[in-house]
Design an enzyme around this catalytic site. Structure first.
Site, mmCIF file in Angstrom:
data_model
loop_
_atom_site.group_PDB
_atom_site.id
_atom_site.type_symbol
_atom_site.label_atom_id
_atom_site.label_comp_id
_atom_site.label_asym_id
_atom_site.label_seq_id
_atom_site.Cartn_x
_atom_site.Cartn_y
_atom_site.Cartn_z
ATOM 1 N N GLY A 32 -12.053 7.687 -5.288
ATOM 2 C CA GLY A 32 -12.729 8.646 -6.156
ATOM 3 C C GLY A 32 -14.057 8.179 -6.727
ATOM 4 O O GLY A 32 -14.576 8.794 -7.659
ATOM 5 N N ASP B 33 0.844 -1.189 0.000
ATOM 6 C CA ASP B 33 0.000 0.000 0.000
ATOM 7 C C ASP B 33 0.879 1.237 0.000
ATOM 8 O O ASP B 33 1.510 1.563 1.000
ATOM 9 C CB ASP B 33 -0.875 -0.030 1.263
ATOM 10 C CG ASP B 33 -1.780 1.169 1.332
ATOM 11 O OD1 ASP B 33 -2.291 1.571 0.267
ATOM 12 O OD2 ASP B 33 -1.970 1.719 2.423
ATOM 13 N N TYR C 200 -14.515 10.014 9.086
ATOM 14 C CA TYR C 200 -13.710 9.408 8.011
ATOM 15 C C TYR C 200 -12.481 10.282 7.783
ATOM 16 O O TYR C 200 -12.623 11.484 7.538
ATOM 17 C CB TYR C 200 -14.552 9.307 6.734
ATOM 18 C CG TYR C 200 -13.809 8.707 5.549
ATOM 19 C CD1 TYR C 200 -12.980 7.597 5.701
ATOM 20 C CD2 TYR C 200 -13.931 9.259 4.273
ATOM 21 C CE1 TYR C 200 -12.310 7.046 4.612
ATOM 22 C CE2 TYR C 200 -13.273 8.704 3.177
ATOM 23 C CZ TYR C 200 -12.458 7.602 3.366
ATOM 24 O OH TYR C 200 -11.789 7.059 2.292
ATOM 25 N N CYS D 70 -8.431 12.863 -0.137
ATOM 26 C CA CYS D 70 -7.042 13.015 -0.578
ATOM 27 C C CYS D 70 -6.756 14.431 -1.076
ATOM 28 O O CYS D 70 -7.528 14.983 -1.861
ATOM 29 C CB CYS D 70 -6.774 12.012 -1.697
ATOM 30 S SG CYS D 70 -5.058 11.993 -2.157
ATOM 31 N N ARG E 86 2.969 5.009 4.092
ATOM 32 C CA ARG E 86 2.295 5.082 2.792
ATOM 33 C C ARG E 86 2.760 6.279 1.983
ATOM 34 O O ARG E 86 2.705 6.281 0.762
ATOM 35 C CB ARG E 86 0.771 5.170 3.016
ATOM 36 C CG ARG E 86 -0.033 5.154 1.752
ATOM 37 C CD ARG E 86 -1.528 5.085 2.037
ATOM 38 N NE ARG E 86 -2.204 4.469 0.921
ATOM 39 C CZ ARG E 86 -2.649 5.139 -0.130
ATOM 40 N NH1 ARG E 86 -2.527 6.439 -0.197
ATOM 41 N NH2 ARG E 86 -3.233 4.487 -1.113
ATOM 42 N N GLU F 198 -1.355 14.917 3.418
ATOM 43 C CA GLU F 198 -1.833 14.608 2.063
ATOM 44 C C GLU F 198 -3.286 14.121 2.130
ATOM 45 O O GLU F 198 -3.838 13.638 1.144
ATOM 46 C CB GLU F 198 -0.944 13.556 1.395
ATOM 47 C CG GLU F 198 0.452 14.096 1.116
ATOM 48 C CD GLU F 198 1.282 13.257 0.149
ATOM 49 O OE1 GLU F 198 0.710 12.761 -0.842
ATOM 50 O OE2 GLU F 198 2.479 13.109 0.402
ATOM 51 N N GLY G 273 -13.141 3.677 -0.004
ATOM 52 C CA GLY G 273 -12.974 4.111 1.378
ATOM 53 C C GLY G 273 -14.215 4.808 1.876
ATOM 54 O O GLY G 273 -14.941 4.318 2.749
HETATM 55 P P1 RVP Z 1 -12.315 7.074 -1.479
HETATM 56 O O1 RVP Z 1 -12.981 5.761 -1.760
HETATM 57 O O2 RVP Z 1 -12.581 8.088 -2.546
HETATM 58 O O3 RVP Z 1 -12.614 7.589 -0.104
HETATM 59 O O4 RVP Z 1 -10.737 6.807 -1.576
HETATM 60 C C1 RVP Z 1 -10.089 5.847 -0.803
HETATM 61 C C2 RVP Z 1 -8.652 5.736 -1.286
HETATM 62 O O5 RVP Z 1 -7.969 6.980 -1.110
HETATM 63 C C3 RVP Z 1 -7.808 4.739 -0.512
HETATM 64 O O6 RVP Z 1 -7.997 3.421 -0.916
HETATM 65 C C4 RVP Z 1 -6.411 5.241 -0.802
HETATM 66 O O7 RVP Z 1 -5.909 4.797 -2.053
HETATM 67 C C5 RVP Z 1 -6.588 6.741 -0.882
HETATM 68 N N1 RVP Z 1 -6.246 7.436 0.358
HETATM 69 C C6 RVP Z 1 -6.280 7.004 1.633
HETATM 70 N N2 RVP Z 1 -5.873 8.004 2.439
HETATM 71 C C7 RVP Z 1 -5.596 9.020 1.612
HETATM 72 C C8 RVP Z 1 -5.084 10.324 2.013
HETATM 73 O O8 RVP Z 1 -5.005 10.655 3.184
HETATM 74 N N3 RVP Z 1 -4.696 11.114 1.043
HETATM 75 N N4 RVP Z 1 -5.845 8.677 0.344
#
Ligand code: RVP
Length: 497
Positions: free
Chosen positions: A359, A261, A404, A318, A417, A429, A380
């Site tokens: 996304g 990951d 979340y 993100c 990560r 990030e 997520g």
């Molecule tokens: P979403 O489903 O749009 O909430 O996205 C989940 C994904 O975002 C995770 O599987 C991971 O790849 C990414 N992620 C997780 N944490 C972060 C961040 O803090 N930027 N991004």
């Protein structure tokens, strides 16, 4: 001068599917959502096939054992996060692998020397009316009896009296060894008119409780994802820092699939780690990522990845694109990587599935990702909304929300990560926020599945491989995007029951 990649970075909102001809036998009931999870010889079946194409994000706020259990029961797969000690992650893998449908680990447990007042408080907290009495007051102590809300009442019995005065001692409690199957346990519950059947190990320590109310539970989940021993399958995230310690422990605990990951998987670190994992544990599938283009896909596939995750910067929490200016629209990324996957298949005879990660803001985005070539999706935000996700459920003026937060947020501090050059995060990030509460995963996912199947029927496809091969996509203009929404004043339905 930098090279300019051809084409615009596009996202799911910019596309729609065109309906194809639908045959008479193409109905939602006939649609099969099975998807390959891991590398396999092209044309043959994958050693692990998801029965529905969903995986849960490798995130603290998403993938608890409860969520992984609920998702595997729907035919998908949960990936337990790695941003914590090896022991804690191993305990979660065990919790999923030891799950037996209808067999619950008791959460309301007392000692015989506890007071009835304490027991009452505990029952109020857990909402359960049956308590196990064990020698040490834990769910795995020696079973000494049962006590239920029928055995005492706070207005009738002194709160200071001991549990031992009201419990039914173990000699009088019908119980069983833990190797009993669910149907046999149910038969005893009915024949002996029991509400609850405790199971114990050979030394009399409590293992599970089986309740009559769980009787029909199994029938609700016809597509469970299980291993050869009928145990639910579970995945686990790993990182390129401590994998030499973490992977052996996870494999020992029975994990089914691993996934490296990283927010940017196109690195020599990840290639080295994949090579190590495949050398030491060739029988355990391990995924890689995240990537957003064909070159990175081929690099990780050559390094041994058994599936590859696609997506940088598109996650709902993100802010990588804001902070670092890297990433790619998720639709463009999936289309490009899917083309590389197909080329890799044609060149090597190996099919390496790809996962669209992050996304996916609407159910139809999942369908678009699958049409564009993703074998399965990872989500997520979607799963964080359900009861089974670990985030707290918080009341607000407009209803409940669930917490979340991103793995790159200060709250998660998942520096493994986000390679920023050292231990700890130098900048965020990800953000820390809320998502609307959505109740039980089973009901929520059923609606999503119904929509995906309905779209596939409109596109004339009864399985995902046909859907990918035959789907026709069109780009939408901003004006036609507006046309997608209702253009009348919508009647308010909130508050109606
Ligand atoms: P979403 O489903 O749009 O909430 O996205 C989940 C994904 O975002 C995770 O599987 C991971 O790849 C990414 N992620 C997780 N944490 C972060 C961040 O803090 N930027 N991004």
């Amino acid at each position: 001068m930098a090279q300019l990649v051809e084409g615009i970075s596009r996202t799911f909102n910019e596309f729609l599917l065109l309906p194809n001809r639908t045959s008479l036998e193409c109905t939602p009931a006939a649609v099969d959502l099975r998807a390959p999870l891991v590398r396999h010889v092209a044309g043959e079946a994958s050693a692990i096939e998801l029965r529905t194409p969903f995986t849960s994000a490798i995130m603290q706020a998403v993938s608890s054992p409860e969520l992984a259990i609920a998702l595997a029961r729907e035919g998908g797969l949960g990936f337990l996060h790695h941003n914590r000690s090896v022991e804690d992650q191993v305990a979660d893998v065990r919790a999923v692998k030891n799950f037996k449908a209808g067999f619950v680990v008791s959460d309301t447990n007392v000692r015989p020397t506890d007071t009835l007042g304490h027991l009452w408080e505990l029952m109020e907290r857990t909402g359960h009316t049956t308590a196990a009495v064990t020698d040490d007051g834990t769910a795995s102590g020696r079973l000494l009896g049962l006590v239920t809300s029928r055995d005492f009442h706070p207005q009738r019995h002194d709160a200071a009296a001991l549990v031992s005065t009201r419990m039914v001692p173990v000699e009088k409690v019908a119980h069983s060894s833990d190797d009993i199957g669910l149907s046999e346990a149910n038969a005893r519950l009915w024949e002996e008119r029991l509400d609850c059947l405790p199971t114990v190990d050979e030394s009399g320590r409590l293992r599970h409780l089986v309740f009559r109310s769980d009787y029909t539970d199994n029938k609700r989940f016809p597509t469970q994802l299980v291993d050869d021993g009928k145990r639910l399958r579970v995945g686990a995230g790993v990182n390129t820092h401590d994998y030499r310690d973490r992977i052996p422990a996870l494999v020992e605990a029975g994990v089914d699939v691993l996934a490296f990951d990283s927010s940017d998987g196109f690195s020599d670190w990840q290639a080295e780690a994949l090579t190590w994992a495949k050398k030491h544990y060739p029988e355990v599938p391990v995924g890689g990522g995240n990537v957003v283009d064909g070159e990175a896909f081929t690099f990780l596939a050559d390094a041994g990845a058994d599936f590859i995750k696609v997506g940088v910067g598109g996650g709902s929490i993100c802010i990588t694109r804001d902070q670092k200016g890297i990433g790619r629209g998720q639709a463009s990324a999936v289309l490009d990587v899917a083309a590389a996957r197909d080329a890799y298949r044609d060149n090597t005879g190996q099919y390496v599935p790809i996962c669209s990660d992050g996304g996916l803001l609407h159910d139809y985005h999942v369908t678009l990702a699958l049409a564009m070539g993703a074998d399965f999706v990872m989500m997520g935000r979607y799963f964080a909304r359900f009861d089974q996700a670990p985030g707290a459920k918080v009341p607000t003026r407009d209803g409940f929300v669930k917490e979340y937060w991103g793995e790159g947020s200060s709250r998660a501090r998942n520096w493994q990560r986000y390679g920023q050059g050292g231990r700890g995060l130098l900048f965020e990030e990800g953000v820390d926020g809320y998502v609307p509460y959505a109740g039980d995963l089973h009901e929520g996912l059923a609606t999503t599945i119904a929509k995906i199947k309905a779209t596939m029927v409109s596109c004339g496809a009864m399985d995902l491989a046909t859907f990918k091969a035959t789907a026709r996509l069109t780009l939408v203009s901003e004006q036609s995007f507006q046309e997608s929404h209702a253009t009348v004043t919508v009647r308010e339905t909130a508050g109606l029951d």
